[in-house]
Every structure is written in C-alpha cells, then in structure tokens.
Design an enzyme around this catalytic site. Structure first.
Site, mmCIF file in Angstrom:
data_model
loop_
_atom_site.group_PDB
_atom_site.id
_atom_site.type_symbol
_atom_site.label_atom_id
_atom_site.label_comp_id
_atom_site.label_asym_id
_atom_site.label_seq_id
_atom_site.Cartn_x
_atom_site.Cartn_y
_atom_site.Cartn_z
ATOM 1 N N HIS A 72 0.847 -1.200 0.000
ATOM 2 C CA HIS A 72 0.000 0.000 0.000
ATOM 3 C C HIS A 72 0.874 1.239 0.000
ATOM 4 O O HIS A 72 1.821 1.330 0.778
ATOM 5 C CB HIS A 72 -0.927 0.000 1.216
ATOM 6 C CG HIS A 72 -2.185 -0.776 0.978
ATOM 7 N ND1 HIS A 72 -3.332 -0.568 1.703
ATOM 8 C CD2 HIS A 72 -2.475 -1.766 0.093
ATOM 9 C CE1 HIS A 72 -4.287 -1.382 1.276
ATOM 10 N NE2 HIS A 72 -3.791 -2.112 0.290
ATOM 11 N N TYR A 205 -9.364 5.672 7.161
ATOM 12 C CA TYR A 205 -9.535 6.023 8.574
ATOM 13 C C TYR A 205 -10.560 7.147 8.631
ATOM 14 O O TYR A 205 -10.316 8.218 8.079
ATOM 15 C CB TYR A 205 -8.210 6.497 9.175
ATOM 16 C CG TYR A 205 -7.184 5.413 9.406
ATOM 17 C CD1 TYR A 205 -6.386 4.953 8.364
ATOM 18 C CD2 TYR A 205 -7.006 4.861 10.671
ATOM 19 C CE1 TYR A 205 -5.439 3.956 8.575
ATOM 20 C CE2 TYR A 205 -6.061 3.870 10.904
ATOM 21 C CZ TYR A 205 -5.289 3.426 9.844
ATOM 22 O OH TYR A 205 -4.354 2.428 10.062
ATOM 23 N N PRO A 299 -4.653 0.144 18.459
ATOM 24 C CA PRO A 299 -4.364 -0.294 17.085
ATOM 25 C C PRO A 299 -4.500 0.774 16.007
ATOM 26 O O PRO A 299 -4.207 0.506 14.854
ATOM 27 C CB PRO A 299 -5.400 -1.404 16.880
ATOM 28 C CG PRO A 299 -6.505 -1.082 17.818
ATOM 29 C CD PRO A 299 -5.858 -0.434 19.007
ATOM 30 N N LYS A 303 0.790 -0.123 14.891
ATOM 31 C CA LYS A 303 2.176 -0.223 15.358
ATOM 32 C C LYS A 303 2.485 -1.474 16.162
ATOM 33 O O LYS A 303 3.656 -1.837 16.300
ATOM 34 C CB LYS A 303 2.516 1.008 16.213
ATOM 35 C CG LYS A 303 2.648 2.269 15.411
ATOM 36 C CD LYS A 303 3.881 2.240 14.543
ATOM 37 C CE LYS A 303 3.829 3.277 13.479
ATOM 38 N NZ LYS A 303 4.395 2.806 12.215
ATOM 39 N N TYR A 391 3.685 6.548 10.208
ATOM 40 C CA TYR A 391 2.872 5.391 9.822
ATOM 41 C C TYR A 391 3.747 4.313 9.170
ATOM 42 O O TYR A 391 3.679 3.139 9.515
ATOM 43 C CB TYR A 391 1.750 5.801 8.874
ATOM 44 C CG TYR A 391 0.652 4.765 8.745
ATOM 45 C CD1 TYR A 391 -0.542 4.874 9.458
ATOM 46 C CD2 TYR A 391 0.811 3.654 7.909
ATOM 47 C CE1 TYR A 391 -1.549 3.917 9.348
ATOM 48 C CE2 TYR A 391 -0.183 2.690 7.792
ATOM 49 C CZ TYR A 391 -1.358 2.826 8.513
ATOM 50 O OH TYR A 391 -2.344 1.868 8.395
HETATM 51 C C1 PHB Z 1 -5.984 -4.347 10.247
HETATM 52 O O1 PHB Z 1 -5.880 -4.552 9.026
HETATM 53 O O2 PHB Z 1 -6.385 -5.224 11.021
HETATM 54 C C2 PHB Z 1 -5.593 -3.014 10.801
HETATM 55 C C3 PHB Z 1 -5.076 -2.073 9.957
HETATM 56 C C4 PHB Z 1 -4.722 -0.820 10.447
HETATM 57 C C5 PHB Z 1 -4.892 -0.528 11.782
HETATM 58 C C6 PHB Z 1 -5.391 -1.495 12.632
HETATM 59 C C7 PHB Z 1 -5.744 -2.752 12.135
HETATM 60 O O3 PHB Z 1 -4.560 0.688 12.240
#
Ligand code: PHB
Ligand code: APR
Length: 397
Positions: A72, A205, A299, A303, A391
C-alpha cells in the site's frame, strides 16, 4: 533441557526472534502455552512496516508474504464528509507498507521453525522464571513450565519474555525496579472479518460524529473493518445489518451519497479494548522483554506488530554481537534503544486515536479541534509528512 535463549511465547515476537537467532547460530527453545491451532487462528492486525517486511525476507520467511501480501502506497483520511489521501512514498522517502495478516505471518514462522529451527513446544505454559538459589550469579536461569501433564524445567543463559500483555516473565524483573505507564481509552473497537470485496484499494480512517471507523482488508475478497463502540459492548448486540448500516454512515462522503461498502457474510466479530501501556526497563540482568510483554499501543496507528518485530531485530543483533565479539554493548543498550522507538509509536498511536475517535464525554469544542487538526493534515505537506513517516515507520539504526 538447556538452551542459550529461552523464549516464552510463540507470537510474532517470539517466533521472529527464534528465527533470527537460528540464522545467527544461536540455539533457543520456544515455549507456548496454547496449542498450534489457537495461535494460528487468532485474528490480529495486518499492516507491516518496511522494517518488518525486510526482516521477514532476510529471515527466509517472506516468500508467501511477497506472493499474497499487498503493498500500500497510502491511506485515506475521511472527516467532515470529505476525504484526503496521504501519499506514503511522496512524503516518507519512498517507503510504503504491506498488508499481510499477522495470522499468516505467524503460520509462516511456525512452519519454518518446525522445519528448520530449535524446539517449539505448544501447550507448554511457563509458570515462572527463577534464579536457582544455591547457584552463583550468572548461573543459568530456570524456566519452570507445565507440559504433557507435568512440571518441567528449562535452564537458559537468557530468558526473553515474548509472552504478551498478560505474560509472566515480566514478574522476574523486581517490582521495585519496574515502572509502568498506561492510558485507557473511553471506547473500544468492534472488529469484523467479512467475505466481501473491499471497494477501496487503500485503508480508510474515518472521523465522524457517530465515532471512528476503519476500512482495512485481508485480500481482494476479504474485508477487515472496525468501528468505535462503547467499552463493555457485547458483539451480540450488533447484528450484521446494523454493523454495515453504521459503517456506511461513518464513511459517508459529501457529494457521493451513493458511496457504500460492499456487504458480505461476516465471519468473525469481536470487541477489542484500547489501551496504551509501557513497562520499563525491558531488561533486567539476563531477563528481557519484547513485544506486547513490554508495551501495548491502541491499534489506530498499526504499530503493535511492528514494534514487536523491531524489538527482536534489535535483540537478535545484540545477542549475535555478544556471540561474535563477546561485547555486551548492544545488549546493555537494548532497553533504551527499544524504548526510544516504543515511545515514538506510543505518541503516534495516541495521536491517531485521540484525533480520530469521539470521546463520549468530549465537548463540541474538542471535536472542532480534531477537525482543525485533520484539515491541517490535508492542507499542509509538513503535517501529512509527519503522519506518513510515523505510519510507515523509521528504519532501525
Ligand atoms: C488491520 O488490518 O487489522 C488493521 C489495519 C490498520 C490498523 C489497525 C488494524 O490501524
Ligand atoms: N507461557 C507460555 N506462553 C505464554 C504465556 C506463558 N505463561 N503467556 C502468554 N503466552 C503466549 C500467548 O499464548 C501468545 O501466543 O505468548 C504469546 C504472546 O503473543 P502476542 O500476544 O501475539 O504478543 P507478541 O508476540 O508480542 O506480538 C505482538 O500481537 O497482539 C498483537 O497487536 C499486537 O500485533 C501485536 C503483536
């Protein structure tokens, strides 16, 4: 049984450490409390920083990741009905992330360990780590564990607690020397796995008046989605349609009233607590901590897994250097080296969490501040570069 490095826990931290030590010619034994199925089925995160990707490749555990993982080059932020893309390579020196489920990474490492590595014992719960009483300082440590219906002892020169947040190894660090730092959040995540093709090709997000939402994925046919819910939420109170309806509302885009997620059968549903936690120091004499055993991040910043990998990359290098040169310099710096990265990730994860979630008690003023921060990220290359660089993660020095 004796080994050089006793590793407690077969999560990503323990398994990657065993593999990196194996490559450095250092023997280890991994003791895991649960059975193989449980460890391989446990749903967790799925975003790998470049550092983690490189470590898996150099550990010879990257083939399936490179075949099935998805690179990505950015994420999308949604707020106030608008969207803004954060371009990783443009803002973070060409670096990207890889979408590859932690579950799959664990399966790859277990297969490699059982094929080529040292002993990996499942259903071997560690009860305690002890300094043998009648032995001089520096004598091997005793790891007492329960396996095949009886108590057994593994003696080791070093013990590494990769046993997660509820692990026991940290108890071998005298309480008087341990410092803990923590933060709880007034909300949780309801996470789902669905057999539905993601209609987005990068993670979204979303900040919304109804709370946070995240659209992630596992493959071209499997979506992974999360939404903010009150602490103590029972997943049974969230039938599938209610989840999809709520997600569509939180991802709503001004000017694209028709934008909708593609729905499909939900195959997993769970509520995840949100917390930040750090235990210092990460080393006491010959007892070391790595991964969730030492630190937890919410989450939102993706990280957790990457911090676990970074800890064991630093530790494997330090033990290899001791083996090669007899120098303990990297080992002596282990805790400080890791904690620098840990607190950076704690800060970033806290920032992402408090900027994108709606605290039920927050006054409208705070919501305005959040929107101003998000608008700043959308308008300023500096602000979005700060987000992008945190990130994708920074290389390990
Ligand atoms: C996930 O794909 O499970 C995932 C991705 C990004 C995050 C948290 C979980 O910030
Ligand atoms: N004896 C043996 N094994 C134990 C014990 C014990 N007393 N206590 C816990 N374990 C095992 C658990 O069963 C688990 O398999 O330790 C392992 C810890 O693994 P994780 O919790 O996955 O922790 P870690 O390897 O540090 O990985 C961190 O996992 O939780 C995610 O978001 C987190 O992505 C991050 C990653």
């Amino acid at each position: 049984m004796h080994t050089t490095v006793g590793i407690v826990g077969a999560g990503p931290a323990g398994l990657l450490l065993a593999r990196l030590l194996h490559q450095a010619g250092i023997d280890s034994v991994v003791l895991e409390a649960r059975d193989r199925d449980y460890v391989e089925q446990r749903q967790r995160a799925g975003i790998l920083e470049q550092v983690t990707v490189d470590a898996l490749r150099s550990a010879g555990a990257g083939a399936r990741m490179d075949r099935e993982g998805i690179v990505h080059h950015g994420i999308e932020l949604r707020f106030d009905g608008r969207s803004h893309r954060v371009d990783f390579p443009g803002l973070a020196d060409g670096r990207n992330v890889m979408v590859y489920a932690q579950t799959e990474m664990v399966k790859d490492l277990i297969a490699l360990q059982l094929a080529e590595g040292g002993p990996l014992l499942f259903e071997a719960e560690v009860l305690a780590v002890e300094q043998p009483v009648d032995q001089p300082d520096g004598a091997p440590l005793n790891v007492r564990y329960h396996h095949q219906g009886r108590e057994q002892i593994l003696t080791c020169d070093w013990v590494v607690g990769c046993d997660g947040f509820h692990g026991v190894v940290k108890n071998a660090i005298p309480e008087s020397l341990r410092r803990t730092y923590e933060r709880e959040y007034p909300y949780s995540w309801l996470g789902i796995l669905a057999d539905a093709p993601p209609v987005y090709d990068e993670l979204i997000y979303a900040h919304s008046d109804r709370g946070f939402a995240l659209a992630s994925m596992r493959s071209a046919t499997v979506s992974r989605l999360y939404l903010q819910v009150p602490n103590g939420t029972d997943p049974a109170d969230w039938p599938d349609d209610r989840i999809w309806d709520e997600l569509d509302q939180r991802f709503a885009l001004r000017g694209a009233p028709g934008w909708r997620l593609t729905r499909g059968p939900i195959t997993a549903k769970a509520v995840l607590p949100m917390r930040s936690h750090v235990t210092e120091p990460m080393r006491h004499d010959r007892v070391l901590l790595a991964g969730d055993a030492a630190h937890i991040v919410p989450p939102t910043g993706a990280k957790g897994l990457n911090l676990a990998a970074a800890d064991v990359i630093v530790l494997a290098r330090a033990l290899a250097r001791l083996r090669r040169t007899g120098s303990t310099d990297l080992l002596d710096a282990y805790s400080d080296t890791c904690l620098q990265r840990v607190w950076r990730a704690e800060h970033f994860s806290h920032f992402m969490t408090t900027t994108l979630h709606k605290d039920p008690a927050q006054p409208p003023f705070d919501t305005r501040l959040q929107l101003s921060q998000l608008a700043r990220i959308a308008a300023s290359p500096h602000a979005s570069a700060e987000l992008a660089q945190n990130y994708v993660g920074v290389p390990i020095a």
